[in-house]
Design an enzyme around this catalytic site. Structure first.
Site, short mmCIF file in Angstrom:
data_model
loop_
_atom_site.label_atom_id
_atom_site.label_comp_id
_atom_site.label_asym_id
_atom_site.label_seq_id
_atom_site.Cartn_x
_atom_site.Cartn_y
_atom_site.Cartn_z
N CYS A 173 -3.90 0.17 10.27
CA CYS A 173 -4.09 -1.01 9.16
C CYS A 173 -4.05 -2.28 9.75
CB CYS A 173 -2.96 -0.73 8.20
SG CYS A 173 -3.20 -1.93 6.76
N CYS A 214 -1.97 4.14 7.03
CA CYS A 214 -2.85 4.53 8.01
C CYS A 214 -2.24 3.49 9.20
CB CYS A 214 -4.04 3.74 7.46
SG CYS A 214 -4.82 4.63 6.20
N CYS A 246 0.84 -1.30 -0.12
CA CYS A 246 0.06 0.00 0.15
C CYS A 246 0.76 1.14 0.04
CB CYS A 246 -0.81 0.03 1.29
SG CYS A 246 -2.17 1.37 1.34
#
Length: 289
Positions: free
Chosen positions: A83, A80, A76
């Site tokens: 995650c 975040c 990714c």
């Protein structure tokens, strides 16, 4: 000698008596034997039916993968902090092997497929994902094909090429405050996550793809009110998740994230839901659920 043998072998005496009786009365019992054979066949039939019903009950207990989430990549471009599917490997199954797996799932009863990650548009700039979406819709004839993405890698050219094969696109958005998104890690460079969200919303309308929004409620956004923006974007569904800890992914010694600081209580999550109770498309998913 014979007598001693018979004394120590009572079973032999019994068998001899039965044999003698059968010989003497064979004509008398012939009819009965015929009936017995008929009864035996009936019994076998009942046993066969019972076995068939047992097999049917066994089949009913087999899990059918009606709805499948396929996290085909862990990579990714966002970071975040909460995650729960982190980039522990960059491996992605070759396309033909992925298709073979999808076909097996269809044969096992799959009706819905959702592609996710990681960020699914990152691998081969979305072309790998597009080919799987097309395969599921055209070759497998699945009634529902969807994607969950952070939206940062999506281009209009992807819709032009693969939009006809996609039913639903869900974009993750936790806040409409860019600073909050930065703190969460849902950002990349100077790109505006919010501006991109509105752009993708318009593409979904143009290419007739149902638009959804996914939000993870955490300690950084739990006090926000997103009602106005959600109503303006008007998604078919706003899926609201409570920040979840998964050992080895976003919690624990081997985790690549430390999500503990993002965790909220059940009460805080409920208060967020209450604040947004007027949003008709809201679909909550607590950790308990």
């Amino acid at each position: 000698m014979l007598l001693s043998s018979l004394i120590v072998s009572p079973r032999f005496i019994l068998e001899l008596c039965i044999s003698t009786i059968n010989c003497i009365f064979s004509s008398v019992f012939s009819k009965v034997c015929s009936w017995s054979r008929g009864a035996c066949r009936a019994t076998k039939s009942l046993v066969s039916d019972a076995n068939s019903q047992s097999e049917q009950r066994t089949d009913e207990n087999v899990t059918t993968p009606t709805s499948v989430n396929y996290h085909f990549t862990r990579k990714c471009n966002y970071k975040c902090g909460f995650c729960f599917h982190t980039a522990k490997t960059s491996f992605v199954l070759p396309l033909e092997e992925a298709k073979r797996g999808l076909k097996l799932l269809k044969e096992a009863g799959m009706e819905k497929i959702n592609f996710s990650g990681g960020e699914p548009f990152l691998h081969e700039k979305g072309d790998f994902l597009g080919k799987m979406v097309q395969y599921c819709k055209i070759d497998l004839q699945l009634p529902s094909v969807s994607i969950v993405s952070n939206g940062s890698m999506i281009k209009e050219t992807w819709f032009q090429k693969y939009g006809d094969f996609l039913d639903i696109l869900a974009i993750s958005c936790d806040s409409f405050d860019e600073e909050t998104n930065q703190m969460i890690g849902r950002s990349q460079g100077r790109k505006s996550h919010i501006e991109n969200l509105y752009k993708i919303r318009s593409w979904c309308q143009q290419y007739k793809v149902a638009f959804k929004i996914n939000s993870v409620i955490n300690s950084f956004n739990v006090h926000e009110d997103l009602t106005e923006q959600i109503n303006q974007l008007n998604p078919v569904r706003w899926k609201v998740f409570q920040c979840l800890l998964i050992d080895g992914e976003n919690a624990g010694e081997t985790a690549l994230r430390e999500a503990e600081k993002f965790v909220i209580s059940d009460l805080q999550f409920q208060e967020f839901l209450d604040r947004h109770s007027a949003v008709s498309c809201l679909v909550p998913e607590s950790n308990e659920k």
